[in-house]
Design a protein around this motif. Structure first.
Motif, PDB file in Angstrom:
ATOM      1  N   THR A   8       0.857  -1.185   0.000  1.00 13.29           N
ATOM      2  CA  THR A   8       0.000   0.000   0.000  1.00 13.29           C
ATOM      3  C   THR A   8       0.895   1.237   0.000  1.00 13.29           C
ATOM      4  O   THR A   8       1.885   1.285   0.719  1.00 13.29           O
ATOM      5  CB  THR A   8      -0.896   0.019   1.255  1.00 13.29           C
ATOM      6  N   VAL A   9       0.511   2.215  -0.829  1.00 16.22           N
ATOM      7  CA  VAL A   9       1.231   3.490  -0.878  1.00 16.22           C
ATOM      8  C   VAL A   9       0.212   4.597  -0.618  1.00 16.22           C
ATOM      9  O   VAL A   9      -0.691   4.806  -1.435  1.00 16.22           O
ATOM     10  CB  VAL A   9       1.909   3.715  -2.249  1.00 16.22           C
ATOM     11  N   SER A  10       0.341   5.279   0.497  1.00 19.95           N
ATOM     12  CA  SER A  10      -0.592   6.365   0.798  1.00 19.95           C
ATOM     13  C   SER A  10      -0.315   7.544  -0.128  1.00 19.95           C
ATOM     14  O   SER A  10       0.839   7.750  -0.558  1.00 19.95           O
ATOM     15  CB  SER A  10      -0.467   6.805   2.255  1.00 19.95           C
ATOM     16  N   PRO A  11      -1.336   8.331  -0.443  1.00 14.09           N
ATOM     17  CA  PRO A  11      -1.113   9.519  -1.287  1.00 14.09           C
ATOM     18  C   PRO A  11      -0.062  10.455  -0.704  1.00 14.09           C
ATOM     19  O   PRO A  11       0.751  11.019  -1.440  1.00 14.09           O
ATOM     20  CB  PRO A  11      -2.494  10.187  -1.331  1.00 14.09           C
ATOM     21  N   SER A  12      -0.036  10.610   0.618  1.00 14.66           N
ATOM     22  CA  SER A  12       0.954  11.516   1.227  1.00 14.66           C
ATOM     23  C   SER A  12       2.377  10.978   1.082  1.00 14.66           C
ATOM     24  O   SER A  12       3.311  11.740   0.812  1.00 14.66           O
ATOM     25  CB  SER A  12       0.622  11.790   2.693  1.00 14.66           C
ATOM     26  N   ASP A  13       2.555   9.655   1.240  1.00 12.20           N
ATOM     27  CA  ASP A  13       3.885   9.065   1.041  1.00 12.20           C
ATOM     28  C   ASP A  13       4.316   9.201  -0.416  1.00 12.20           C
ATOM     29  O   ASP A  13       5.464   9.539  -0.703  1.00 12.20           O
ATOM     30  CB  ASP A  13       3.903   7.582   1.441  1.00 12.20           C
ATOM     31  N   TYR A  14       3.394   8.934  -1.329  1.00 12.79           N
ATOM     32  CA  TYR A  14       3.710   9.057  -2.758  1.00 12.79           C
ATOM     33  C   TYR A  14       4.194  10.476  -3.082  1.00 12.79           C
ATOM     34  O   TYR A  14       5.239  10.654  -3.707  1.00 12.79           O
ATOM     35  CB  TYR A  14       2.481   8.693  -3.608  1.00 12.79           C
ATOM     36  N   THR A  15       3.457  11.476  -2.622  1.00 16.56           N
ATOM     37  CA  THR A  15       3.823  12.864  -2.908  1.00 16.56           C
ATOM     38  C   THR A  15       5.143  13.234  -2.253  1.00 16.56           C
ATOM     39  O   THR A  15       6.005  13.855  -2.881  1.00 16.56           O
ATOM     40  CB  THR A  15       2.700  13.809  -2.436  1.00 16.56           C
ATOM     41  N   ARG A  16       5.330  12.847  -1.000  1.00 17.54           N
ATOM     42  CA  ARG A  16       6.563  13.182  -0.280  1.00 17.54           C
ATOM     43  C   ARG A  16       7.794  12.564  -0.938  1.00 17.54           C
ATOM     44  O   ARG A  16       8.848  13.193  -1.048  1.00 17.54           O
ATOM     45  CB  ARG A  16       6.466  12.742   1.179  1.00 17.54           C
ATOM     46  N   LEU A  17       7.662  11.327  -1.403  1.00 18.14           N
ATOM     47  CA  LEU A  17       8.819  10.616  -1.959  1.00 18.14           C
ATOM     48  C   LEU A  17       9.093  10.946  -3.414  1.00 18.14           C
ATOM     49  O   LEU A  17      10.234  10.821  -3.873  1.00 18.14           O
ATOM     50  CB  LEU A  17       8.631   9.106  -1.792  1.00 18.14           C
TER      51      LEU A  17
ATOM     52  N   GLU B  69      12.651 -13.498  -0.053  1.00 17.60           N
ATOM     53  CA  GLU B  69      11.863 -14.262   0.916  1.00 17.60           C
ATOM     54  C   GLU B  69      11.748 -13.562   2.269  1.00 17.60           C
ATOM     55  O   GLU B  69      10.869 -13.882   3.062  1.00 17.60           O
ATOM     56  CB  GLU B  69      12.476 -15.658   1.114  1.00 17.60           C
ATOM     57  N   SER B  70      12.640 -12.603   2.534  1.00 19.75           N
ATOM     58  CA  SER B  70      12.611 -11.869   3.799  1.00 19.75           C
ATOM     59  C   SER B  70      11.719 -10.626   3.751  1.00 19.75           C
ATOM     60  O   SER B  70      11.415 -10.043   4.787  1.00 19.75           O
ATOM     61  CB  SER B  70      14.026 -11.443   4.196  1.00 19.75           C
ATOM     62  N   ILE B  71      11.311 -10.227   2.566  1.00 21.69           N
ATOM     63  CA  ILE B  71      10.453  -9.050   2.424  1.00 21.69           C
ATOM     64  C   ILE B  71       9.040  -9.415   2.885  1.00 21.69           C
ATOM     65  O   ILE B  71       8.514 -10.469   2.522  1.00 21.69           O
ATOM     66  CB  ILE B  71      10.453  -8.547   0.966  1.00 21.69           C
ATOM     67  N   LEU B  72       8.447  -8.554   3.673  1.00 23.47           N
ATOM     68  CA  LEU B  72       7.096  -8.796   4.188  1.00 23.47           C
ATOM     69  C   LEU B  72       6.116  -9.078   3.047  1.00 23.47           C
ATOM     70  O   LEU B  72       6.230  -8.506   1.971  1.00 23.47           O
ATOM     71  CB  LEU B  72       6.613  -7.586   4.990  1.00 23.47           C
ATOM     72  N   LYS B  73       5.150  -9.927   3.303  1.00 21.83           N
ATOM     73  CA  LYS B  73       4.155 -10.289   2.277  1.00 21.83           C
ATOM     74  C   LYS B  73       3.104  -9.197   2.092  1.00 21.83           C
ATOM     75  O   LYS B  73       2.558  -9.041   1.008  1.00 21.83           O
ATOM     76  CB  LYS B  73       3.463 -11.609   2.638  1.00 21.83           C
ATOM     77  N   HIS B  74       2.793  -8.456   3.144  1.00 21.86           N
ATOM     78  CA  HIS B  74       1.810  -7.369   3.115  1.00 21.86           C
ATOM     79  C   HIS B  74       2.388  -6.222   3.932  1.00 21.86           C
ATOM     80  O   HIS B  74       2.713  -6.417   5.103  1.00 21.86           O
ATOM     81  CB  HIS B  74       0.481  -7.792   3.750  1.00 21.86           C
ATOM     82  N   PHE B  75       2.512  -5.047   3.319  1.00 24.00           N
ATOM     83  CA  PHE B  75       3.013  -3.913   4.096  1.00 24.00           C
ATOM     84  C   PHE B  75       2.699  -2.598   3.415  1.00 24.00           C
ATOM     85  O   PHE B  75       2.390  -2.543   2.225  1.00 24.00           O
ATOM     86  CB  PHE B  75       4.519  -4.035   4.354  1.00 24.00           C
ATOM     87  N   ASP B  76       2.767  -1.547   4.196  1.00 25.06           N
ATOM     88  CA  ASP B  76       2.656  -0.188   3.703  1.00 25.06           C
ATOM     89  C   ASP B  76       4.073   0.292   3.406  1.00 25.06           C
ATOM     90  O   ASP B  76       4.994   0.034   4.188  1.00 25.06           O
ATOM     91  CB  ASP B  76       1.987   0.696   4.766  1.00 25.06           C
ATOM     92  N   LEU B  77       4.236   0.987   2.305  1.00 28.26           N
ATOM     93  CA  LEU B  77       5.569   1.419   1.880  1.00 28.26           C
ATOM     94  C   LEU B  77       6.315   2.188   2.972  1.00 28.26           C
ATOM     95  O   LEU B  77       7.529   2.101   3.075  1.00 28.26           O
ATOM     96  CB  LEU B  77       5.448   2.283   0.622  1.00 28.26           C
ATOM     97  N   SER B  78       5.576   2.892   3.816  1.00 31.73           N
ATOM     98  CA  SER B  78       6.217   3.706   4.857  1.00 31.73           C
ATOM     99  C   SER B  78       7.002   2.873   5.866  1.00 31.73           C
ATOM    100  O   SER B  78       7.893   3.406   6.539  1.00 31.73           O
ATOM    101  CB  SER B  78       5.165   4.540   5.588  1.00 31.73           C
TER     102      SER B  78
END
Length: 92
Positions: free
Chosen positions: A31-40, A65-74
């Motif tokens: 998931t990428v929030s609009p605020s994170d997208y704009t900030r980055l 294999e170590s990367i989380l399966k579900h996460f927010d980009l932040s």
């Protein structure tokens, strides 16, 4: 062999990422929030490119294999404090 990173847009803020490397594949929901997208990105690249480059960043530091399966980009910044500065640099 470099990993193949495929990003599929599910909706405005959700993406499915498939990473293929060494004959195996992992799948991740991000998931990428609009605020994170704009900030980055300052809106200079598509969200899919931000996600793709973020996975490139992660794969330089850990196996797929170590990367989380579900996460927010932040959350990347919690594990790797240099993430925001580095991803901004890579996207300019």
């Amino acid at each position: 062999m470099a990993a193949k990173i495929e990003v599929e847009k599910i909706d405005k803020s959700k993406f499915r990422v498939r990473v293929t490397e060494s004959g195996s594949e992992t799948s991740h929901d991000v998931t990428v929030s609009p605020s994170d997208y704009t900030r980055l990105t300052n809106g200079n690249v598509e969200p899919e490119e931000l996600v793709r480059r973020s996975f490139g960043f992660l794969l330089e530091r850990e196996p797929k294999e170590s990367i989380l399966k579900h996460f927010d980009l932040s959350v990347i910044g919690r594990y790797f404090p240099e993430y925001e500065k580095e991803i901004k640099r890579r996207l300019t």
